[in-house]
Design a protein around this motif. Structure first.
Motif, PDB file in Angstrom:
ATOM      1  N   GLU A 117       0.847  -1.189   0.000  1.00 63.68           N
ATOM      2  CA  GLU A 117       0.000   0.000   0.000  1.00 63.68           C
ATOM      3  C   GLU A 117       0.883   1.239   0.000  1.00 63.68           C
ATOM      4  OE1 GLU A 117      -2.382  -0.229   3.473  1.00 63.68           O
ATOM      5  OE2 GLU A 117      -3.546  -1.935   2.762  1.00 63.68           O
ATOM      6  N   PRO A 118       0.407   2.346  -0.548  1.00 65.14           N
ATOM      7  CA  PRO A 118       1.211   3.568  -0.511  1.00 65.14           C
ATOM      8  C   PRO A 118       1.319   4.104   0.921  1.00 65.14           C
ATOM      9  CG  PRO A 118      -0.965   4.025  -1.400  1.00 65.14           C
ATOM     10  CD  PRO A 118      -0.868   2.536  -1.247  1.00 65.14           C
ATOM     11  N   ALA A 119       2.425   4.779   1.190  1.00 67.04           N
ATOM     12  CA  ALA A 119       2.619   5.364   2.517  1.00 67.04           C
ATOM     13  C   ALA A 119       1.648   6.526   2.710  1.00 67.04           C
ATOM     14  CB  ALA A 119       4.055   5.853   2.653  1.00 67.04           C
ATOM     15  N   CYS A 120       1.208   6.712   3.923  1.00 64.48           N
ATOM     16  CA  CYS A 120       0.308   7.826   4.202  1.00 64.48           C
ATOM     17  C   CYS A 120       0.911   8.670   5.308  1.00 64.48           C
ATOM     18  CB  CYS A 120      -1.077   7.334   4.588  1.00 64.48           C
ATOM     19  SG  CYS A 120      -1.101   6.382   6.097  1.00 64.48           S
ATOM     20  N   GLY A 121       0.536   9.908   5.357  1.00 68.29           N
ATOM     21  CA  GLY A 121       1.037  10.826   6.362  1.00 68.29           C
ATOM     22  C   GLY A 121      -0.112  11.446   7.120  1.00 68.29           C
TER      23      GLY A 121
ATOM     24  N   MET B 251      -3.050  13.924   8.133  1.00 71.64           N
ATOM     25  CA  MET B 251      -4.043  14.648   7.333  1.00 71.64           C
ATOM     26  C   MET B 251      -4.621  15.794   8.142  1.00 71.64           C
ATOM     27  SD  MET B 251      -6.129  11.567   5.574  1.00 71.64           S
ATOM     28  CE  MET B 251      -5.350  10.318   4.625  1.00 71.64           C
TER      29      MET B 251
ATOM     30  N   ASP C 147      -6.486  15.655  11.788  1.00 66.42           N
ATOM     31  CA  ASP C 147      -5.997  14.601  12.674  1.00 66.42           C
ATOM     32  C   ASP C 147      -5.600  15.213  14.012  1.00 66.42           C
ATOM     33  OD1 ASP C 147      -6.364  12.671  10.776  1.00 66.42           O
ATOM     34  OD2 ASP C 147      -4.255  12.485  10.229  1.00 66.42           O
TER      35      ASP C 147
END
Length: 54
Positions: free
Chosen positions: A21-25, A27, A30
């Motif tokens: 899966e692509p990395a997420c940061g 948002m 949050d």
């Protein structure tokens, strides 16, 4: 539970592989009071990643 077998670092820990899966940061919206557990010697949780997120 597994004794010595669970204490070993298996060769697959060092195999090069693409993430599934692509990395997420973080948002917008949050929470800002999040505990980040990073490590100096664990390549899966590098300290540089915590500094970038901060």
């Amino acid at each position: 539970m597994f004794g010595a077998a669970g204490a070993e670092i298996w060769p697959c820990a060092f195999w090069a592989s693409e993430p599934t899966e692509p990395a997420c940061g973080p948002m917008a919206g949050d929470p800002s009071n999040v505990l980040m557990a990073q490590n100096l010697r664990d390549r899966e949780t590098p300290l540089s990643g915590a500094r970038q997120v901060r």
